[in-house]
Design a protein around this motif. Structure first.
Motif, PDB file in Angstrom:
ATOM      1  N   HIS A   1       1.877   3.810  -3.519  1.00 35.47           N
ATOM      2  CA  HIS A   1       1.428   5.206  -3.408  1.00 35.47           C
ATOM      3  C   HIS A   1       2.611   6.150  -3.577  1.00 35.47           C
TER       4      HIS A   1
ATOM      5  N   HIS B   1       0.838  -1.211   0.000  1.00 39.81           N
ATOM      6  CA  HIS B   1       0.000   0.000   0.000  1.00 39.81           C
ATOM      7  C   HIS B   1       0.869   1.255   0.000  1.00 39.81           C
TER       8      HIS B   1
ATOM      9  N   PHE C   1      -1.627   3.793 -10.056  1.00 39.11           N
ATOM     10  CA  PHE C   1      -0.703   3.039  -9.220  1.00 39.11           C
ATOM     11  C   PHE C   1      -0.035   1.928 -10.049  1.00 39.11           C
TER      12      PHE C   1
END
Length: 201
Positions: free
Chosen positions: A52, A48, A63
């Motif tokens: 990012h 995650h 992404f």
């Protein structure tokens, strides 16, 4: 992130576009005793954050995909909860764009090394990862074969797999271990085999 930003700046100077489409992620090789639950959380947190930050460094709105291949264990021990976690990353983190490209246990390890793929195997895994990402980018599905259900009758176990194509076993010995937390399943008893793990021959 600095290297991504530097690559973007260099290509801008050459009037070329820059797009980061994938990040290869391999974690916890130095901590094989990590629990499956902790490994799933760790991979999820890192994936995650890194995708990012990488998108920001690359100056792009989308992404990048996160691609990983299931670890092989060592030459003396193929059991590890980290391996089980790696095989489930795409299922457990469906929104993170994780692609589990391939297990690496079928491939040879370097001599005198406990858990390092040899150069030819490393190249093959890289090619499979590139193929997996390209397939997903074309809007098609990619996932490794996974055991869905097993039914025991006497000394015979029938197993149903979920696969993208026919499951074909090549020549040689094949097998796996079924580990039960409680009493072993009785004849004709059906039990779930949700976890992906690699075979113990």
């Amino acid at each position: 992130m600095q290297r991504i930003a530097a690559a973007r700046a260099a290509l801008t100077d050459w009037n070329k576009g820059f797009h980061l489409d994938r990040i290869a992620l391999s974690l916890l090789t130095g901590a094989p005793g990590t629990s499956q639950r902790d490994a799933l959380h760790h991979y999820g947190d890192v994936a995650h954050a890194i995708r990012h930050d990488a998108a920001i460094a690359a100056g792009q709105a989308s992404f990048p995909h996160v691609v990983t291949s299931q670890s092989a264990g060592t030459t003396t021990d193929g059991t590890s909860e980290v391996i089980l976690a790696e095989g489930q990353l795409d299922i457990e983190h469906p929104t993170l764009g994780i692609i589990v490209a391939t297990p690496t246990y079928p491939y040879p390890l370097m001599d005198d090394m406990p858990a390092t793929l040899d150069p030819a195997a490393n190249m093959l895994v890289d090619e499979i990862e590139a193929l997996a990402v390209a397939t997903v980018q074309e809007g098609e599905r990619w996932f490794c074969p996974s055991m869905q259900e097993a039914t025991g009758t006497g000394r015979t176990i029938r197993i149903r797999f979920s696969t993208l194509s026919d499951l074909v076993l090549g020549e040689g010995t094949h097998g796996f271990a079924v580990t039960c937390a409680g009493p072993a399943p009785r004849d004709h008893q059906r039990f779930s085999a949700r976890e992906r793990g690699h075979p113990d021959t």
